[in-house]
Design a protein around this motif. Sequence first.
Motif, PDB file in Angstrom:
ATOM      1  N   MET A 105       0.843  -1.213   0.000  1.00 19.57           N
ATOM      2  CA  MET A 105       0.000   0.000   0.000  1.00 19.57           C
ATOM      3  C   MET A 105       0.877   1.262   0.000  1.00 19.57           C
ATOM      4  O   MET A 105       0.628   2.214  -0.750  1.00 19.57           O
ATOM      5  N   TYR A 163      -6.680  -1.902  -5.540  1.00 15.44           N
ATOM      6  CA  TYR A 163      -6.722  -0.523  -5.035  1.00 15.44           C
ATOM      7  C   TYR A 163      -7.224   0.435  -6.121  1.00 15.44           C
ATOM      8  O   TYR A 163      -8.093   1.277  -5.873  1.00 15.44           O
ATOM      9  N   ARG A 177      -7.764   1.582   1.288  1.00 13.96           N
ATOM     10  CA  ARG A 177      -6.479   1.136   1.824  1.00 13.96           C
ATOM     11  C   ARG A 177      -6.643  -0.067   2.743  1.00 13.96           C
ATOM     12  O   ARG A 177      -5.908  -1.044   2.657  1.00 13.96           O
ATOM     13  N   VAL A 180      -7.450  -3.222   0.809  1.00 19.41           N
ATOM     14  CA  VAL A 180      -6.285  -3.751   0.095  1.00 19.41           C
ATOM     15  C   VAL A 180      -5.334  -4.482   1.048  1.00 19.41           C
ATOM     16  O   VAL A 180      -4.894  -5.606   0.772  1.00 19.41           O
TER      17      VAL A 180
END
Lengths: 203, 203, 203
Positions: A105, A163, A177, A180
């Motif tokens: 991320m 994402y 976020r 993911v």
Amino acid sequence: MEITTTYTIETLGTIAFAISGTFAAMQKRLDPFGVLIIAFVTSIGGGTVRDMLLGDTPVAWMRNVNYCLLILFTSIATIFFKTHIKKFKVTLFLFDSLGLGLFTMVGVEKGLLFGLSPGMCVALGTITGCFGGVIRDTLLNTIPLIFRKEIYATACIIGGALYFALVYFNVENNLARFIVIAFIFSLRVIVVRYKLALPKFTY
Amino acid sequence: MEITTTYTIETLGTIAFAISGTFAAMQKRLDPFGVLIIAFVTSIGGGTVRDMLLGDTPVAWMRNVNYCLLILFTSIATIFFKTHIKKFKVTLFLFDSLGLGLFTMVGVEKGLLFGLSPGMCVALGTITGCFGGVIRDTLLNTIPLIFRKEIYATACIIGGALYFALVYFNVENNLARFIVIAFIFSLRVIVVRYKLALPKFTY
Amino acid sequence: MEITTTYTIETLGTIAFAISGTFAAMQKRLDPFGVLIIAFVTSIGGGTVRDMLLGDTPVAWMRNVNYCLLILFTSIATIFFKTHIKKFKVTLFLFDSLGLGLFTMVGVEKGLLFGLSPGMCVALGTITGCFGGVIRDTLLNTIPLIFRKEIYATACIIGGALYFALVYFNVENNLARFIVIAFIFSLRVIVVRYKLALPKFTY
């Protein structure tokens, strides 16, 4: 708010990989400084390669002594608490998977910050997530885990693509976020739990 | 005067590591060009990683052809004189230890030049000192020496910290440098001579 | 015209190394994504190290998504057509040699573009040609081919020097490039065919 969240994700990823690096080094019976260095390399390796590829230098950990102190304390704490941890391999695996999700991320977002295309952002996320472990395994003289089993890098690539799909469908950023990170973590755990793997090539 | 001393330290370190790299590659029975490349990598590896982390590019050896020539001549001379050297392993070890001390000092000073905090300078010194050997050992497919035995990186870290202690107590700069280099060299030699080592982890 | 030729050379080199990387990874029986990553690393590794040493960042493949797509398609096509290829090792070897010649030429020219001295240009060409394979072999946990047998790096160094000799004698630029690429390719093939090798060191 945004920046705080990014900072939190990076901090958690640093801790997770410092723990996984410490465990991996102790398994190889290195001396204490060797363990600290492997913890360090596992934790900052992915971000360092990312920053060198982007030319964003001095690399992140050189600009912020806090990450170094965080790794130092995490690694020492892990060494001391290890006697209380029964399932060594499972713990190493869970923290490694968590770090993988968190750092992927971080990498994707840094790519966006540098104005890269979505494909490159996913590549940068995969590098950030995976290369700490790759360098760790290379230094410990084993073929990196990533190339051998489980869908390690695959989880990062799918997670990174997810994402952009979520952002495309206007999912709120912090929620995207979280999804993911949870997705990459879960995918890897499920794959290992049920011994799934991509088919290998033979000839 | 200052610059001359820095230059001298860097030159001596380059020679020491070129010799240690040549010996290590000959032990693995590489062909002559393989030996030259390992001598090269051992000698410039630490500084190259340091410069890439700092973003000080093109990296040092690309800007000064003299270092490359120095490594070339040192390595060739080492190959020719090797028959006169009886205690092969001892020689490799002594030059490796000397290069370690010299390059750690170079790295600490480069960190100061870039305005890094003392902790980062020590890290940069350790990287400059150790990474040539780490890359050498990784390419030669052994777990890097640094992670296995003796207090290799430890010597760099203590030596780097000693430098800041000496500067803090107003020790003259060139004297401080000499003390640090001699300290790192001696610490490693003593540790190996008396078979001291940090305790390893077991579980 | 000049730029078109450079682009063509780089494209052909990328394809050649993507094929060689795919074959090497399949030999080690990696899973499909592992194969793709090794194909990627083999193909872009040399150029990436070159760009990081020069500080020409973000590195080449991050600025041009076409190279990534090219590697992806080449690798997938190689996987599917592999059953039609009988002489596996020979194919891997020929494409590896071709990529070596092409990428050495690319590296030498990038050095000229950055105003480096001829010696440094040759070094940069050698790095561009060899490091993709070095990283591939290091990740696959074998001593890199380059250090073990055949005159791998040697071919790059002689080829790079030949380029400057040809330019010095006013050979037309595109012809000079073609001669250099053909020379490196042929030299390696002849050396391997007739089992020539530089003598190794013993002691």
